[in-house]
Motif scaffolding. Structure first.
Motif, mmCIF file in Angstrom:
data_model
loop_
_atom_site.group_PDB
_atom_site.id
_atom_site.type_symbol
_atom_site.label_atom_id
_atom_site.label_comp_id
_atom_site.label_asym_id
_atom_site.label_seq_id
_atom_site.Cartn_x
_atom_site.Cartn_y
_atom_site.Cartn_z
ATOM 1 N N VAL A 88 32.064 -35.853 -27.091
ATOM 2 C CA VAL A 88 32.180 -35.019 -25.887
ATOM 3 C C VAL A 88 32.465 -33.581 -26.284
ATOM 4 N N LEU A 89 31.715 -32.652 -25.682
ATOM 5 C CA LEU A 89 32.072 -31.232 -25.798
ATOM 6 C C LEU A 89 32.791 -30.866 -24.514
ATOM 7 N N MET A 90 34.048 -30.471 -24.645
ATOM 8 C CA MET A 90 34.842 -30.103 -23.471
ATOM 9 C C MET A 90 34.902 -28.582 -23.431
ATOM 10 N N VAL A 91 34.210 -27.998 -22.453
ATOM 11 C CA VAL A 91 34.039 -26.537 -22.461
ATOM 12 C C VAL A 91 34.840 -25.917 -21.321
ATOM 13 N N THR A 92 35.585 -24.874 -21.630
ATOM 14 C CA THR A 92 36.372 -24.183 -20.608
ATOM 15 C C THR A 92 35.886 -22.750 -20.439
ATOM 16 N N GLY A 93 36.215 -22.230 -19.276
ATOM 17 C CA GLY A 93 36.005 -20.800 -19.031
ATOM 18 C C GLY A 93 34.622 -20.480 -18.529
ATOM 19 N N PRO A 94 34.462 -19.263 -18.032
ATOM 20 C CA PRO A 94 33.113 -18.792 -17.782
ATOM 21 C C PRO A 94 32.533 -18.528 -19.166
ATOM 22 N N VAL A 95 31.242 -18.716 -19.343
ATOM 23 C CA VAL A 95 30.669 -18.435 -20.661
ATOM 24 C C VAL A 95 30.472 -16.926 -20.769
ATOM 25 N N THR A 96 31.146 -16.326 -21.727
ATOM 26 C CA THR A 96 30.981 -14.876 -21.904
ATOM 27 C C THR A 96 29.725 -14.621 -22.735
ATOM 28 N N ARG A 97 29.233 -13.411 -22.635
ATOM 29 C CA ARG A 97 28.015 -13.077 -23.392
ATOM 30 C C ARG A 97 28.257 -13.262 -24.890
ATOM 31 N N ASN A 98 29.483 -12.948 -25.337
ATOM 32 C CA ASN A 98 29.794 -13.085 -26.768
ATOM 33 C C ASN A 98 29.860 -14.543 -27.197
ATOM 34 N N MET A 99 30.164 -15.465 -26.292
ATOM 35 C CA MET A 99 30.326 -16.875 -26.673
ATOM 36 C C MET A 99 29.075 -17.709 -26.404
ATOM 37 N N ARG A 100 28.077 -17.108 -25.778
ATOM 38 C CA ARG A 100 26.868 -17.861 -25.409
ATOM 39 C C ARG A 100 26.225 -18.510 -26.634
ATOM 40 N N GLU A 101 25.982 -17.705 -27.656
ATOM 41 C CA GLU A 101 25.321 -18.192 -28.875
ATOM 42 C C GLU A 101 26.166 -19.271 -29.568
ATOM 43 N N ALA A 102 27.479 -19.038 -29.629
ATOM 44 C CA ALA A 102 28.372 -20.005 -30.289
ATOM 45 C C ALA A 102 28.339 -21.340 -29.548
ATOM 46 N N LEU A 103 28.303 -21.291 -28.211
ATOM 47 C CA LEU A 103 28.255 -22.527 -27.425
ATOM 48 C C LEU A 103 26.945 -23.263 -27.674
ATOM 49 N N LEU A 104 25.848 -22.521 -27.693
ATOM 50 C CA LEU A 104 24.543 -23.139 -27.947
ATOM 51 C C LEU A 104 24.508 -23.804 -29.323
ATOM 52 N N ARG A 105 25.012 -23.087 -30.326
ATOM 53 C CA ARG A 105 24.989 -23.641 -31.690
ATOM 54 C C ARG A 105 25.867 -24.883 -31.777
ATOM 55 N N THR A 106 27.028 -24.848 -31.111
ATOM 56 C CA THR A 106 27.920 -26.017 -31.141
ATOM 57 C C THR A 106 27.232 -27.201 -30.479
ATOM 58 N N TYR A 107 26.535 -26.932 -29.361
ATOM 59 C CA TYR A 107 25.819 -27.998 -28.647
ATOM 60 C C TYR A 107 24.771 -28.629 -29.576
ATOM 61 N N HIS A 108 24.003 -27.800 -30.244
ATOM 62 C CA HIS A 108 22.939 -28.331 -31.105
ATOM 63 C C HIS A 108 23.500 -29.014 -32.354
#
Ligand code: SF4
Length: 177
Positions: A88-108
């Protein structure tokens, strides 16, 4: 100064007493969650937490799940350091522009099958940060979301209920295919 010290000896605290925790309710929930994970996965449920831009209020509640009171690890629920070990990826917060790429990479980087749980009102649609120049939006703007746990922030028992609902739902959808 002396007057202040003297007053502080007799004045009642300005803070409210914390509500008494529902120990039996949490134990029941966490036990059901541990059982559901073993039925669904054959082992403990592993969670990777991602702060995609939260104010950290949601993190405090998520951390509480692991504290000495809730201690959900004893029921088979683990927080892991790497997305490669996560269910499970448990994600908090609005996705900021700076964290968008990091979230995508973590997902993949997370192996299938995986589930994404957006925690908090910000995770749904940006919450009180929606519309900010620094924010992309809710978690589903970046990665597919399987479950949203509402609240600002949601308390630990609500987070456990959400995870249990997720496992129940995925078990039912697997059984029907
Ligand atoms: S939902 Fe509330 S507590 Fe959670 S990140 Fe947003 S503002 Fe903070």
């Amino acid at each position: 100064m002396r007057k202040l010290l003297f007053e502080s000896l007799f004045r009642r605290p300005l803070t409210e007493r914390a509500p008494l925790p529902d120990e039996a309710g949490v134990t029941e929930l966490a036990t059901a969650l541990g059982r559901a994970a073993r039925r669904r996965l054959g082992r403990s449920l592993s969670i990777r937490e991602i702060d995609a831009g939260s104010c950290n209020g949601c993190e405090l509640e998520i951390h509480a799940i692991n504290n000495a009171y809730y201690d959900v690890e004893r029921f088979g629920l683990r927080f892991v350091a790497s997305p490669r070990h996560a269910d499970v990826l448990m994600v908090t917060g609005p996705v900021t522009r700076n964290m968008r790429e990091a979230l995508l990479r973590t997902y993949h980087a997370t192996p299938d099958p995986k589930w994404v749980v957006a925690v908090g009102d910000c995770g749904r649609d940006g919450g009180c940060f929606a519309g900010s120049y620094a924010v992309v939006g809710g978690v589903s703007q970046v990665v597919p979301v399987d479950l949203h746990i509402p609240g600002c922030p949601p308390p630990p028992a609500t987070i456990l209920q959400g995870l249990l609902a997720l496992l129940d739902r995925t078990a039912k959808s697997t059984a029907s295919t």
